[in-house]
Design an enzyme around this catalytic site. Structure first.
Site, PDB file in Angstrom:
ATOM      1  N   LYS A  38     -56.127 -41.468 -58.196  1.00 40.13           N
ATOM      2  CA  LYS A  38     -54.870 -41.799 -57.514  1.00 40.13           C
ATOM      3  C   LYS A  38     -54.437 -40.596 -56.714  1.00 40.13           C
ATOM      4  O   LYS A  38     -54.782 -39.453 -57.043  1.00 40.13           O
ATOM      5  CB  LYS A  38     -53.777 -42.161 -58.520  1.00 40.13           C
TER       6      LYS A  38
HETATM    7  P1  NAD Z   1     -44.961 -51.590 -50.680  1.00 34.09           P
HETATM    8  O1  NAD Z   1     -44.525 -50.236 -50.295  1.00 34.09           O
HETATM    9  O2  NAD Z   1     -45.680 -52.443 -49.698  1.00 34.09           O
HETATM   10  O3  NAD Z   1     -43.690 -52.459 -51.172  1.00 34.09           O
HETATM   11  C1  NAD Z   1     -42.831 -52.024 -52.193  1.00 34.09           C
HETATM   12  C2  NAD Z   1     -41.652 -52.998 -52.306  1.00 34.09           C
HETATM   13  O4  NAD Z   1     -40.815 -52.569 -53.365  1.00 34.09           O
HETATM   14  C3  NAD Z   1     -40.767 -53.047 -51.070  1.00 34.09           C
HETATM   15  O5  NAD Z   1     -40.238 -54.345 -50.908  1.00 34.09           O
HETATM   16  C4  NAD Z   1     -39.651 -52.059 -51.427  1.00 34.09           C
HETATM   17  O6  NAD Z   1     -38.455 -52.298 -50.683  1.00 34.09           O
HETATM   18  C5  NAD Z   1     -39.487 -52.363 -52.890  1.00 34.09           C
HETATM   19  N1  NAD Z   1     -38.898 -51.244 -53.637  1.00 34.09           N
HETATM   20  C6  NAD Z   1     -39.110 -49.926 -53.453  1.00 34.09           C
HETATM   21  N2  NAD Z   1     -38.352 -49.207 -54.308  1.00 34.09           N
HETATM   22  C7  NAD Z   1     -37.668 -50.108 -55.053  1.00 34.09           C
HETATM   23  C8  NAD Z   1     -36.737 -49.997 -56.091  1.00 34.09           C
HETATM   24  N3  NAD Z   1     -36.312 -48.808 -56.522  1.00 34.09           N
HETATM   25  N4  NAD Z   1     -36.249 -51.133 -56.642  1.00 34.09           N
HETATM   26  C9  NAD Z   1     -36.663 -52.346 -56.206  1.00 34.09           C
HETATM   27  N5  NAD Z   1     -37.530 -52.515 -55.200  1.00 34.09           N
HETATM   28  C10 NAD Z   1     -38.025 -51.409 -54.644  1.00 34.09           C
HETATM   29  O7  NAD Z   1     -45.809 -51.389 -52.014  1.00 34.09           O
HETATM   30  P2  NAD Z   1     -46.910 -52.357 -52.629  1.00 34.09           P
HETATM   31  O8  NAD Z   1     -48.221 -51.987 -52.077  1.00 34.09           O
HETATM   32  O9  NAD Z   1     -46.423 -53.767 -52.542  1.00 34.09           O
HETATM   33  O10 NAD Z   1     -46.925 -51.888 -54.156  1.00 34.09           O
HETATM   34  C11 NAD Z   1     -45.986 -52.399 -55.105  1.00 34.09           C
HETATM   35  C12 NAD Z   1     -46.475 -52.069 -56.509  1.00 34.09           C
HETATM   36  O11 NAD Z   1     -47.761 -52.669 -56.715  1.00 34.09           O
HETATM   37  C13 NAD Z   1     -46.668 -50.584 -56.812  1.00 34.09           C
HETATM   38  O12 NAD Z   1     -46.343 -50.367 -58.150  1.00 34.09           O
HETATM   39  C14 NAD Z   1     -48.146 -50.378 -56.577  1.00 34.09           C
HETATM   40  O13 NAD Z   1     -48.651 -49.265 -57.307  1.00 34.09           O
HETATM   41  C15 NAD Z   1     -48.707 -51.678 -57.110  1.00 34.09           C
HETATM   42  N6  NAD Z   1     -50.019 -52.038 -56.581  1.00 34.09           N
HETATM   43  C16 NAD Z   1     -50.248 -52.159 -55.250  1.00 34.09           C
HETATM   44  C17 NAD Z   1     -51.512 -52.523 -54.799  1.00 34.09           C
HETATM   45  C18 NAD Z   1     -51.815 -52.741 -53.332  1.00 34.09           C
HETATM   46  O14 NAD Z   1     -52.946 -53.179 -53.020  1.00 34.09           O
HETATM   47  N7  NAD Z   1     -50.920 -52.492 -52.407  1.00 34.09           N
HETATM   48  C19 NAD Z   1     -52.548 -52.728 -55.715  1.00 34.09           C
HETATM   49  C20 NAD Z   1     -52.273 -52.604 -57.077  1.00 34.09           C
HETATM   50  C21 NAD Z   1     -51.006 -52.264 -57.495  1.00 34.09           C
END
Ligand code: NAD
Length: 424
Positions: free
Chosen positions: A116
């Site tokens: 990571k």
């Molecule tokens: P992103 O940045 O595209 O979206 C994050 C979302 O969460 C946005 O809508 C943002 O406004 C919201 N957010 C941010 N801070 C917040 C808070 N304090 N309270 C509530 N909402 C909040 O990120 P993502 O890629 O969608 O990732 C989201 C989660 O999924 C993370 O934990 C990430 O590690 C996990 N994840 C992502 C992927 C991927 O392929 N993108 C894969 C596995 C896991």
């Protein structure tokens, strides 16, 4: 406080992120009688890089950000894991997330290890030029660690296909055109059709497999989703297609709620037009912490970690929590939820569609060949369903919750590879 010392719920809740993941590790390691030497290898990271990333701002000032790339375990293949830009991305959090990637890639039986990365910065408000300079500077700082058969980054919180394109360009400047250095790229650079949607869709496929298993009708099922970014958005889309009723969604500014269901199409339209979910003209506003305790059937935290904790676990109204975000439930909350018989579908299964899609993209890059989106989704669905069934069978065999079963499978595979490679 370490994972083994913590006994009370409050102590469990206060564990730092890596100790909290190791708490889940310990519980599963006990269930499979893992020996102490292997535990010592697997509860520490192999390699940790801490580096400064100076960013010259558009106004001429200088911001110096802390940044990290952690390699947890590489016994099963090249290190794999996303890069996040977040003000709270610190060494311990990135370390925890790297270890989660080891268990996740192993659970999905992908030929990758766990890694990571993160830059400790709030990227909201950075101009495109600032984001590009930040990304290129970070890439040059980790160049000696990455490679298409060494370490392959991907997007995570606040990073996207454009950020991956800059990273790929920076690497390719010295190594020649190398699309396989990174996944989650734009289609124009060898990105895979279906990868952008893969984490959300993969999560929906797991939810469907779980629902079928439990005899739950997806049609009309009330689902609340915290976060409407890459994961939350495509999850909502797929659930809508499957007939579920998305009753609440949120972003960092708060949530929207309609007990009769929100129009996912209108939410998408608002975001695609550069506005926010709050401009979609529907539902009533509510704060993010209230979204978590709303009346619904399934709750999906899909934003940040540690949002379900000892302070709110008793108030969760949903019967099932699907961990689309990484590590959204603290070990203290996990114990309370288990006592209340709330099922938790763990992150290393629920959001594994992202890294599985990254695996498809990487293999296509290496072969210089592209699958159709249909083939991508069919293969993703098959693998997510198989992984769910494997976890369910192990949970039944060990008589343990899904998380412990998922960790047990992942740990066994990483331990076996570490053993035969002679790590100990
Ligand atoms: P992103 O940045 O595209 O979206 C994050 C979302 O969460 C946005 O809508 C943002 O406004 C919201 N957010 C941010 N801070 C917040 C808070 N304090 N309270 C509530 N909402 C909040 O990120 P993502 O890629 O969608 O990732 C989201 C989660 O999924 C993370 O934990 C990430 O590690 C996990 N994840 C992502 C992927 C991927 O392929 N993108 C894969 C596995 C896991």
């Amino acid at each position: 406080m370490t994972a083994t010392d913590a006994t009370t719920l409050d102590e469990l809740d206060e564990l730092p992120p890596f100790e909290a993941v190791n708490r889940y590790f310990d519980l599963a390691a006990d269930a499979i009688d893992l020996d102490e030497e292997m535990r010592a290898i697997l509860t520490t990271s192999y390699r940790e890089l801490s580096v400064q990333v100076p960013l010259r701002r558009d106004d001429g000032s200088l911001t110096v950000a802390k940044a990290y790339r952690i390699h947890h375990n590489g016994a099963r293949g090249p290190y794999k894991g996303g890069i996040r830009y977040h003000e709270r991305a610190n060494l311990d959090e990135v370390r925890a997330l790297a270890s989660l990637m080891s268990w996740k890639t192993a659970l999905m039986d992908l030929p990758f290890g766990g890694a990571k990365g993160g830059i400790q910065i709030d990227p909201t408000g950075l101009s495109a030029g600032e984001l590009e300079r930040l990304t290129r500077r970070f890439t040059s700082a980790i160049l000696h660690l990455i490679g298409p058969f060494r370490d392959i980054p991907a997007p995570d919180l606040n990073t996207n296909a454009q950020v991956m394109a800059w990273l790929m360009d920076e690497y390719s400047a010295g190594h020649g055109y190398t699309p396989a250095i990174v996944t989650g790229k734009p289609l124009a650079l060898g990105g895979a059709p279906g990868r952008e949607q893969a984490t959300g869709r993969g999560c929906a496929y797991v939810m469907r497999a779980y629902a079928e298993d439990k005899g739950i009708e997806l049609d009309g099922l009330r689902v609340s989703i915290q976060g409407f970014g890459n994961v939350g958005r495509w999850l909502a889309d797929e659930l809508d297609r499957l007939g579920a009723n998305v009753v609440a969604v949120s972003d960092v500014d708060g949530g929207l709620h309609d007990p009769d269901g929100l129009s996912v199409r209108h939410l998408h339209q608002a975001v695609e037009n550069g506005a926010s979910i709050h401009d979609s003209g529907q539902g009533t506003w509510l704060p993010n912490d209230e979204l978590l305790t709303l009346e619904c059937d399934m709750l999906v935290p899909a934003a940040i970690g540690h949002v379900i904790h000892v302070g709110n676990a008793a108030d969760i109204a949903a019967d099932t929590i699907i961990e689309a975000a990484n590590h959204p439930v603290t070990p203290g909350a996990d114990a309370i939820l288990a006592e209340r018989q709330v099922t938790v579908v763990p992150d290393i299964l629920a959001n594994a569609g992202g890294v599985t899609g990254s695996y498809f993209e990487w293999t296509q890059n290496i072969q210089q060949f592209q699958w159709s989106e249909e083939k991508f989704c069919d293969e993703l669905r098959r693998r997510m369903e198989e992984a769910y069934q494997g976890v369910r069978r192990r949970a039944t065999a060990l008589d343990v919750p899904l998380r412990k079963a998922a960790y047990a499978i992942g740990i066994e595979r990483v331990a076996e590879a570490s053993r035969v490679r002679g790590y100990i």
